[in-house]
Design a protein around this motif. Sequence first.
Motif, PDB file in Angstrom:
ATOM      1  N   LEU A  79       0.946  -1.169   0.137  1.00 51.00           N
ATOM      2  CA  LEU A  79      -0.126  -0.052   0.152  1.00 51.00           C
ATOM      3  C   LEU A  79       0.886   1.326  -0.178  1.00 51.00           C
ATOM      4  O   LEU A  79       0.614   2.203  -0.787  1.00 51.00           O
ATOM      5  CB  LEU A  79      -0.828   0.070   1.353  1.00 51.00           C
ATOM      6  CG  LEU A  79      -2.079  -1.118   1.215  1.00 51.00           C
ATOM      7  CD1 LEU A  79      -2.878  -0.974   2.441  1.00 51.00           C
ATOM      8  CD2 LEU A  79      -2.992  -1.064   0.032  1.00 51.00           C
TER       9      LEU A  79
ATOM     10  N   MET B 112      -3.267   4.537   6.792  1.00 48.98           N
ATOM     11  CA  MET B 112      -4.763   4.597   6.641  1.00 48.98           C
ATOM     12  C   MET B 112      -5.159   6.060   6.518  1.00 48.98           C
ATOM     13  O   MET B 112      -6.295   6.414   5.838  1.00 48.98           O
ATOM     14  CB  MET B 112      -5.304   3.929   8.059  1.00 48.98           C
ATOM     15  CG  MET B 112      -6.787   3.804   8.210  1.00 48.98           C
ATOM     16  SD  MET B 112      -7.363   2.890   6.897  1.00 48.98           S
ATOM     17  CE  MET B 112      -9.082   2.948   7.246  1.00 48.98           C
TER      18      MET B 112
ATOM     19  N   HIS C 265      -3.473   8.324   4.757  1.00 54.14           N
ATOM     20  CA  HIS C 265      -3.505   8.478   3.460  1.00 54.14           C
ATOM     21  C   HIS C 265      -4.610   7.884   2.521  1.00 54.14           C
ATOM     22  O   HIS C 265      -5.269   8.562   1.766  1.00 54.14           O
ATOM     23  CB  HIS C 265      -2.261   8.166   2.702  1.00 54.14           C
ATOM     24  CG  HIS C 265      -0.859   8.827   3.081  1.00 54.14           C
ATOM     25  ND1 HIS C 265      -0.821  10.187   2.558  1.00 54.14           N
ATOM     26  CD2 HIS C 265      -0.284   8.754   4.050  1.00 54.14           C
ATOM     27  CE1 HIS C 265       0.294  10.763   2.907  1.00 54.14           C
ATOM     28  NE2 HIS C 265       0.684   9.827   4.111  1.00 54.14           N
ATOM     29  N   LEU C 266      -5.075   6.562   2.729  1.00 51.45           N
ATOM     30  CA  LEU C 266      -6.135   6.113   2.124  1.00 51.45           C
ATOM     31  C   LEU C 266      -7.438   6.785   2.426  1.00 51.45           C
ATOM     32  O   LEU C 266      -8.308   7.074   1.298  1.00 51.45           O
ATOM     33  CB  LEU C 266      -6.199   4.450   2.728  1.00 51.45           C
ATOM     34  CG  LEU C 266      -5.386   3.530   2.363  1.00 51.45           C
ATOM     35  CD1 LEU C 266      -5.373   2.412   2.876  1.00 51.45           C
ATOM     36  CD2 LEU C 266      -5.270   3.408   0.532  1.00 51.45           C
ATOM     37  N   VAL C 267      -7.943   7.051   3.685  1.00 48.79           N
ATOM     38  CA  VAL C 267      -8.899   7.895   3.835  1.00 48.79           C
ATOM     39  C   VAL C 267      -8.945   9.128   3.032  1.00 48.79           C
ATOM     40  O   VAL C 267     -10.141   9.549   2.486  1.00 48.79           O
ATOM     41  CB  VAL C 267      -9.253   7.962   5.289  1.00 48.79           C
ATOM     42  CG1 VAL C 267     -10.574   8.873   5.709  1.00 48.79           C
ATOM     43  CG2 VAL C 267      -9.597   6.667   5.999  1.00 48.79           C
TER      44      VAL C 267
ATOM     45  N   THR D 118      -7.668   9.929   0.540  1.00 45.08           N
ATOM     46  CA  THR D 118      -7.607   9.919  -0.856  1.00 45.08           C
ATOM     47  C   THR D 118      -9.076   9.614  -1.088  1.00 45.08           C
ATOM     48  O   THR D 118      -9.510  10.088  -2.403  1.00 45.08           O
ATOM     49  CB  THR D 118      -6.655   8.623  -1.408  1.00 45.08           C
ATOM     50  OG1 THR D 118      -5.407   8.916  -1.000  1.00 45.08           O
ATOM     51  CG2 THR D 118      -6.995   8.318  -2.789  1.00 45.08           C
ATOM     52  N   LYS D 119      -9.686   8.719  -0.429  1.00 39.34           N
ATOM     53  CA  LYS D 119     -11.182   8.425  -0.923  1.00 39.34           C
ATOM     54  C   LYS D 119     -11.877   9.641  -0.763  1.00 39.34           C
ATOM     55  O   LYS D 119     -13.032   9.745  -1.482  1.00 39.34           O
ATOM     56  CB  LYS D 119     -11.693   7.271   0.141  1.00 39.34           C
ATOM     57  CG  LYS D 119     -10.947   5.891   0.225  1.00 39.34           C
ATOM     58  CD  LYS D 119     -10.931   5.493  -1.111  1.00 39.34           C
ATOM     59  CE  LYS D 119     -10.181   4.021  -0.996  1.00 39.34           C
ATOM     60  NZ  LYS D 119      -9.986   3.273  -2.186  1.00 39.34           N
TER      61      LYS D 119
ATOM     62  N   ALA E  69     -15.471   6.847   3.252  1.00 39.31           N
ATOM     63  CA  ALA E  69     -14.259   6.818   3.080  1.00 39.31           C
ATOM     64  C   ALA E  69     -13.524   5.649   3.735  1.00 39.31           C
ATOM     65  O   ALA E  69     -12.550   4.923   3.301  1.00 39.31           O
ATOM     66  CB  ALA E  69     -13.724   8.275   3.356  1.00 39.31           C
TER      67      ALA E  69
ATOM     68  N   SER F  49     -11.585   2.382   2.518  1.00 41.57           N
ATOM     69  CA  SER F  49     -10.210   2.057   2.678  1.00 41.57           C
ATOM     70  C   SER F  49      -9.943   0.836   3.284  1.00 41.57           C
ATOM     71  O   SER F  49      -8.945   0.206   3.018  1.00 41.57           O
ATOM     72  CB  SER F  49      -9.751   3.164   3.624  1.00 41.57           C
ATOM     73  OG  SER F  49      -9.552   4.535   3.118  1.00 41.57           O
TER      74      SER F  49
ATOM     75  N   GLU G 130      -9.110  -2.533   1.421  1.00 40.56           N
ATOM     76  CA  GLU G 130      -7.774  -2.492   0.883  1.00 40.56           C
ATOM     77  C   GLU G 130      -6.648  -2.814   1.873  1.00 40.56           C
ATOM     78  O   GLU G 130      -5.693  -3.233   1.471  1.00 40.56           O
ATOM     79  CB  GLU G 130      -7.329  -1.093   0.149  1.00 40.56           C
ATOM     80  CG  GLU G 130      -8.103  -0.632  -0.935  1.00 40.56           C
ATOM     81  CD  GLU G 130      -7.567   0.689  -1.510  1.00 40.56           C
ATOM     82  OE1 GLU G 130      -6.203   0.842  -1.535  1.00 40.56           O
ATOM     83  OE2 GLU G 130      -8.408   1.486  -1.900  1.00 40.56           O
TER      84      GLU G 130
END
Length: 291
Positions: free
Chosen positions: A108, A128, A130-132, A134-135, A146, A150, A153
């Motif tokens: 990731l 996490m 960054h993922l949220v 990004t969403k 979001a 996340s 993934e």
Amino acid sequence: MCGIVGYVGHQDAPSIIVEGLRRLEYRGYDSAGVAVLGSDGRTELRRAVGKLKNLDSLLKERPLSGRIGLGHTRWATHGRPSEENAHPHHVDGITVIHNGIIENYLELRRSLQAAGRHFSSETDTEIMAHLVATKLAAGAKDLTEAVRGSLAEVRGAYAFVILSEQEPGTLVTAKSASPIVLGYGEGESFIASDIPACLEHTRNFVFLEDGQMATVRAGSCDVTDLEGHPIDVTPTHVDWSPVMAEKGGHKHFMHKEIYEQPTAVADTIRGRVSMDDATVHLDGVGSGWST
């Protein structure tokens, strides 16, 4: 094991969070931190290596104020004990604390870096955030959606609590193989990794199951599965005193520790052992990172 405390309500969040972390000191840790969303809509963090007294001193020098926030005591797994590796992690208005291990964090991290994301820590937890972020940037309707996207993934063991500046009255938490309890108060709600953290404020708790998440506000805790289906929950009334709660119902701490040995071993290897390919993953070993 790390400690988690989240609060949203009408009281001073920093004092409740730090006191909650203090009641979780028996879990062991090497750094601590707290984040609070202030009335100006900005999130401020305070993090310190070592014992909670160091965080206390920092908060006296640079106090925080707000009615919603989260705090964490960390035992290093990914990244050495340091201020930049201490939780909470804050990225683009998203603040995250996390217990557990993200198995596929290297995969990731590389993907996020290739997309232009820059990391300020060595931890798997920052992924996490960054993922949220990004969403949300991609059009997720709210923080809950979001986080749900996340989590799809992420592989591994986790207990997350997440705060967004876009939703100043909301915390989102999710659980897989790492404990999370929700505390129900009068016009206030609590999230913790164990009930002693908030037993002085409420006796009514819901214990999240694996594969569940909750959207937590001052007057409500909405529990769903990871697909978004609502789950009816009934709070359990806990009559234990704070000392009894720390002992987990056992007569004394040694008795508790003896009976917790299987769980302690499982927690130690959880997230490192893949049942899919019968492999032990020791990400970070040999790279200079602590494990």
